[in-house]
Enzyme design. Sequence first.
Site, short mmCIF file in Angstrom:
data_model
loop_
_atom_site.label_atom_id
_atom_site.label_comp_id
_atom_site.label_asym_id
_atom_site.label_seq_id
_atom_site.Cartn_x
_atom_site.Cartn_y
_atom_site.Cartn_z
N ARG A 60 0.83 -1.19 0.00
CA ARG A 60 0.00 0.00 0.00
C ARG A 60 0.88 1.25 0.00
O ARG A 60 2.05 1.20 0.35
CB ARG A 60 -0.90 0.03 1.25
CG ARG A 60 -2.07 -0.95 1.20
CD ARG A 60 -2.89 -0.86 2.46
NE ARG A 60 -2.05 -1.04 3.65
CZ ARG A 60 -1.60 -0.06 4.41
NH1 ARG A 60 -1.92 1.19 4.18
NH2 ARG A 60 -0.82 -0.33 5.45
N LYS A 201 -8.41 -2.57 1.69
CA LYS A 201 -8.21 -1.61 2.75
C LYS A 201 -9.00 -0.32 2.51
O LYS A 201 -9.26 0.43 3.44
CB LYS A 201 -6.72 -1.33 2.97
CG LYS A 201 -5.97 -2.49 3.69
CD LYS A 201 -6.53 -2.76 5.06
CE LYS A 201 -5.67 -3.51 6.07
NZ LYS A 201 -5.07 -4.77 5.74
N HIS A 221 -8.80 -3.89 13.46
CA HIS A 221 -7.81 -4.52 12.57
C HIS A 221 -7.28 -5.75 13.30
O HIS A 221 -6.27 -5.70 13.98
CB HIS A 221 -6.67 -3.53 12.28
CG HIS A 221 -5.68 -4.02 11.28
ND1 HIS A 221 -4.34 -3.78 11.38
CD2 HIS A 221 -5.85 -4.76 10.15
CE1 HIS A 221 -3.72 -4.33 10.35
NE2 HIS A 221 -4.60 -4.92 9.60
N SER A 239 1.12 -5.15 10.58
CA SER A 239 1.50 -6.05 9.50
C SER A 239 2.70 -6.93 9.90
O SER A 239 3.68 -6.44 10.46
CB SER A 239 1.85 -5.23 8.26
OG SER A 239 2.07 -6.09 7.18
N LYS A 243 -1.26 -12.04 12.70
CA LYS A 243 -2.72 -12.16 12.72
C LYS A 243 -3.20 -13.34 11.88
O LYS A 243 -3.96 -14.19 12.35
CB LYS A 243 -3.39 -10.87 12.19
CG LYS A 243 -3.25 -9.67 13.09
CD LYS A 243 -4.02 -8.47 12.55
CE LYS A 243 -3.55 -8.01 11.18
NZ LYS A 243 -2.15 -7.59 11.12
N THR A 244 -2.75 -13.37 10.63
CA THR A 244 -3.20 -14.43 9.73
C THR A 244 -2.65 -15.79 10.17
O THR A 244 -3.38 -16.78 10.27
CB THR A 244 -2.77 -14.10 8.28
OG1 THR A 244 -3.36 -12.86 7.91
CG2 THR A 244 -3.23 -15.18 7.31
N ASP A 258 -8.42 -10.57 9.19
CA ASP A 258 -7.86 -9.21 9.19
C ASP A 258 -8.78 -8.08 9.65
O ASP A 258 -8.30 -7.09 10.17
CB ASP A 258 -7.36 -8.88 7.78
CG ASP A 258 -6.37 -7.74 7.74
OD1 ASP A 258 -5.39 -7.77 8.49
OD2 ASP A 258 -6.59 -6.79 6.96
N ARG A 323 2.43 -12.28 -1.35
CA ARG A 323 1.11 -12.54 -0.75
C ARG A 323 0.34 -13.60 -1.51
O ARG A 323 0.61 -13.86 -2.68
CB ARG A 323 0.26 -11.27 -0.81
CG ARG A 323 0.72 -10.13 0.05
CD ARG A 323 0.03 -10.17 1.40
NE ARG A 323 0.52 -9.11 2.27
CZ ARG A 323 0.05 -8.87 3.47
NH1 ARG A 323 -0.94 -9.58 3.97
NH2 ARG A 323 0.55 -7.92 4.22
#
Length: 536
Positions: A60, A201, A221, A239, A243-244, A258, A323
Amino acid sequence: MINHTQAAKTISLEQYGIKNAKVNYQLSPDQLHDITIEKNQGVEASSKALAVNTGEFTGRSPKDRFIVKDDITKDRVWWGNINIPFDSDKFEKLYDKVVNYLSEKEVFVRDSYACADENYKLNIRVINEYPWSNMFAYNMFLRPTEEELKNFSPEWTIVNAPSFMADPEVDGTRQHNFAILDFTRKIALIGGTGYTGEIKKGIFSALNFVLPVFKNTLPMHCSANVGKDGDTAIFFGLSGTGKTTLSTDPDRSLIGDDEHGWTSENTVFNFEGGCYAKVINLSEEQEPEIYSAIKKGAILENVIMNEAGEVDFKDTSITQNTRVSYPIYHIENIQVPSIGKNPKNIFFLTADAFGVLPPISKLTPGQAAYHFISGYTAKVAGTEAGIDEPLPSFSACFGAPFMPLHPAKYAEMLSKKMKEAGVNVWLVNTGWTGGPYGVGTRMKLKYTRAMISAAMDGSLEAANKDNYHIHSVFGVQQPRTCPNVPTEVLSPRSTWNNDEGYYKTAYKLSDSFRDNFKKFESYANQEIIEGAPNVR
Ligand code: ATP
Ligand code: MN
């Protein structure tokens, strides 16, 4: 339930100002996969996943993310270098240029929605220049049924033109790429960048404004999953903090990886219909669920493959931020629909590259609010410059770039909800142990998983009933023992074998916390202020 058939209908885009476009409406992911390959915009990997390069941007671009300053936003948004204002008239003009650019072209359109809870459903129409961006929208947003498509009326529109280049002097952008939200017109306008993350996002940022302001719901988030007893856990973190990785757990059903909302009806729901996992250093052995999700239907981004189409997950020559996106049903153990009850455990994940935070610790409510507002993780500086000093990185609410309101607004809501729900809050360092980056090593994933399991099943509490150790610098409650984790790993100081170096570094990080928090002090009560780490 899953709709793979191509809807026979097509739609006109004249109402958007897109004229004479060849509209591909609601194509199936298989069709989009094939078209992408036909157009030489991607190739098929040996796993049968589609592999694409997103172009100039592989991440991003927060400096190019704007919000139109209008009657809805002007007094509500926390303006600054995170939420950069954009002029309404300039937006109109730029929008017209983008839709002109898309006119006469072949475009890919998809109707989808966000928010798994019926009461919060947000219908979205996505208009993409590229077929693979449209397939990304299939993967990441929720998929309406054939029946729901019949009377679909879109509320928000995403117009996504990666090859359209803005002219900063004329268009009012910073450079040629931009992602702009207009809350009056309910449009996310994205141009000059092919990075797909901007699409998801963009809607996340829109929901982060709409839900707290109009629906009394806290947007977060975070990832979320639920155990066999129905106990929900949520995982906040910036990031790369896990989390994932950590929410994808074979023993617990995945709610989402997410973006979630915590409602006033004591539920947590996923905004999305898919996952967007980092694949740097991915291994089948360590992360089998994510590895197996990479199959037909998934989209790999910016990875390097050999002639046989096998991905080298260690190769970061395009980017570190490689990704894969896939629909959530590529994961075996999922919660359907993606809704859970009030969380029982909240984990704040941080990749502390200083290696001084305990691998797991328990927080008081004051500490929880303090750490939420701080949003700490660390970045490791580029190796090319020969610098291996970690840099602290603070991002309020563990997601400042996506939060249009002042962080205090989200923090207040979270504190209130945490108290009402009587939730346990844990700080988990998924970063370094045995010394800082360059000296120590990354925490073993299997230990982090064991600590999280122990926190969730109550065995951590049971093992430390009488004596958590209060960390002398961070004030957090550090367990002395944890099932399936070597005891010495639990104390970061003891992993260093260098008390002086440890405390020096710990106090240095404590100073960074305090410097960062200054701008929030006037919003914090005594309990939160006392949640700060100690000074030397
Ligand atoms: P984003 O917000 O960008 O999606 P994320 O929080 O979902 O980021 P992950 O995709 O889970 O982050 O990335 C965590 C990375 O760190 C993975 O590549 C994972 O393999 C790696 N890792 C290494 N050690 C650990 C650990 N102890 N705990 C969690 N992740 C670890
Ligand atoms: Mn993630």
